[in-house]
Design an enzyme around this catalytic site. Structure first.
Site, short mmCIF file in Angstrom:
data_model
loop_
_atom_site.label_atom_id
_atom_site.label_comp_id
_atom_site.label_asym_id
_atom_site.label_seq_id
_atom_site.Cartn_x
_atom_site.Cartn_y
_atom_site.Cartn_z
CG HIS A 186 -88.96 2.83 14.07
ND1 HIS A 186 -88.90 2.75 15.45
CD2 HIS A 186 -89.14 1.57 13.65
CE1 HIS A 186 -89.02 1.49 15.83
NE2 HIS A 186 -89.17 0.74 14.75
CG HIS A 228 -86.51 -6.20 13.70
ND1 HIS A 228 -86.81 -7.04 14.75
CD2 HIS A 228 -87.22 -5.05 13.92
CE1 HIS A 228 -87.66 -6.43 15.58
NE2 HIS A 228 -87.93 -5.23 15.09
CG ASP A 263 -91.61 -4.95 12.18
OD1 ASP A 263 -92.27 -5.63 11.38
OD2 ASP A 263 -92.05 -4.56 13.28
CG ASP A 264 -87.32 -1.65 12.23
OD1 ASP A 264 -88.47 -1.16 12.23
OD2 ASP A 264 -86.71 -1.92 13.28
CG HIS A 285 -92.60 -0.44 10.99
ND1 HIS A 285 -93.52 -0.79 11.96
CD2 HIS A 285 -91.38 -0.54 11.59
CE1 HIS A 285 -92.88 -1.08 13.09
NE2 HIS A 285 -91.59 -0.92 12.89
#
Length: 475
Positions: free
Chosen positions: A358, A445, A303-304, A354
């Site tokens: 965020h 991540h 993620d991210d 995603h």
């Protein structure tokens, strides 16, 4: 006599001894402080972006009572950086103060702060920096604010809006007419426009046009939530092409923007010709020759990202172990690192969405949530040549409204490695070893260097245990 001298000597030695001990204790404490400081700084990352002279600073914090995702630019200029860092710090401090005041009311849902940033090249070395601040602590509605800077990276200075736009009463009237027209032409904003509020905004002599910024093609007006529209519109943006703004611009900037536009048009035509030639290749679906082996399978997810160093390191490791993974990417980072997204796609990994900034989608309106997702889909497709095929909501926060608005499958996880918290490769591996089973979806991540260090040991362990590495869609 000797006894007295001995006592004095002993006292002096004792004092010196205590001084030395105190000195070393102080050094140790300072070292511990430095270590703690380094640990804190590990949450703050500075990465090179695709924009010349501009790096990206990212801070992501996840606590029991609150989550923060903060982004701001870093230049080579101390003057510019002092302002940017000061603004980001003030937003963070204000949010944490409200969290502290409201902590007894924060129960089921953690408070959330998102300070997102967009960067728009205007002319050479000149950028519009657009911040969108969104926070939710308690109550019914999220708070939304915008802040804009126009910077000259070469001259290390901020450009005042009145240097670009002639701020006169007559121009204000024309500006109101232009913006009002664009609002009424918008299917999204027209029903929500508060026309009297827009009139007040345009006529207010204290209005410094703080929400106005420029791209190389248009002037954009970013309004705060409730400023000129009903709350359902969020923070509306109205874009006016530069050729419709010519009469409102100063002579200096009319010339600068027009020259740059002519050059830009030529470049765009060249790119379009190239894109047309390559289109069949870009639209060609990725062929998947893999067939189910009937053994244990696991999905590694990241993620991210993307990250200019860590993601590439992880890609190399995945290739080494013949592993496929799913990368849930933030749209604002896709914009900064499109070449990394292309590399992820070219190596046959799954592209995941995603959201753009965020944000906790459960705090947004349905229209705002859709915009967060669709904008990211477009950025991923533009960078990779193919669309994302899975979606993961930030913080795992989802409700019926979010689910009904998202067409891609919503993917959560079964193993949280807590890599964002421990920053310890051994601890990350240990969590995987204790919890993995056939069908596990592992959350990591790729923005953390320590995660990229842990990936090889995870791949090595799982391969030894007989696991096949697949995308979440294959599971």
């Amino acid at each position: 006599m000797k006894s007295a001298k001995a006592k004095i000597t002993f006292s002096i030695l004792l004092i010196l001894g205590l001084f030395v001990v105190g000195y070393f204790v102080n050094i140790m404490l300072r070292s511990n402080d430095d270590y703690a400081s380094e640990a804190d700084k590990d949450e703050k990352r500075i990465e090179v972006s695709k924009y010349p002279g501009v790096d990206l600073v990212t801070e992501i914090t996840e606590k029991k009572n609150y989550n923060m995702a903060i982004h701001y630019p870093k230049f080579k200029s101390d003057k510019l950086n002092t302002e940017m860092e000061g603004y980001a710090s003030s937003v963070k401090e204000d949010f944490l103060a409200i969290v502290e005041e409201s902590k007894e009311y924060i129960k089921d849902r953690a408070a959330v702060l998102s300070l997102a940033m967009e960067i728009h090249p205007v002319v050479e070395n000149v950028y519009s920096i657009v911040f969108s601040e969104e926070s939710y602590v308690v109550g019914a509605n999220a708070q939304q604010k915008a802040k804009v800077y126009i910077v000259d990276a070469k001259k290390s200075d901020f450009i005042q809006k009145t240097k670009i736009l002639k701020d006169t009463k007559r121009n204000r009237e024309q500006l109101y007419a232009l913006i009002n027209k664009k609002f009424k032409e918008s299917k999204e904003y027209s029903p929500l426009l508060l026309e009297d509020g827009l009139k007040i905004w345009a006529a207010d002599p204290n209005n410094k046009l703080n929400g106005m910024y420029f791209t190389d093609k248009a002037a954009v007006f970013q309004f705060d939530k409730y400023e000129v529209t009903a709350g359902a519109a969020g923070m509306p943006k109205i874009s006016i092409p530069l050729d419709e703004m010519q009469n409102l611009l100063t002579d200096e900037w009319k010339e600068k923007l027009q020259i740059e536009n002519d050059k830009k048009d030529e470049k765009d035509d060249s790119k379009n010709n190239t894109k047309d030639k390559d289109k069949p290749q870009e639209d060609k679906p990725v062929k998947d020759d893999a067939s189910p082996k009937g053994g244990k399978r696991v999905a590694l997810t990241f993620d991210d990202g993307p990250h200019p160093k860590n993601t590439l390191k992880i890609l190399d490791l995945l290739e080494k172990y013949d592993a496929k993974a799913t990368f849930f990417m933030l749209g604002n980072r896709v914009d900064f690192y499109p070449e990394i997204v292309k590399e992820v796609a070219d190596q046959g990994h799954e592209l995941g969405n995603h959201t753009w900034n965020h944000k906790d989608l459960t705090t947004l309106s349905k229209a705002e949530g859709i915009k967060e997702v669709e904008r990211t889909n477009q950025a991923i497709k533009s960078a990779a040549g193919r669309e994302s095929t899975a979606f993961r909501p930030p913080y795992g926060a989802v409700n019926k409204q979010v689910q009904s608005a998202i067409s891609s499958p919503t993917v959560f996880w079964t193993i949280d490695t807590l890599d964002w918290k421990s920053h310890n490769p051994a601890a990350i591996l240990n969590i995987v070893q204790e919890n993995v089973r056939d069908g596990s979806i592992i959350l990591m991540h790729d923005i953390h260097a320590t995660t990229s260090e842990a990936v090889e040991s995870i791949l090595k362990y799982l391969k030894k245990e007989g696991y096949e590495f697949v995308s979440v869609s294959e599971l």
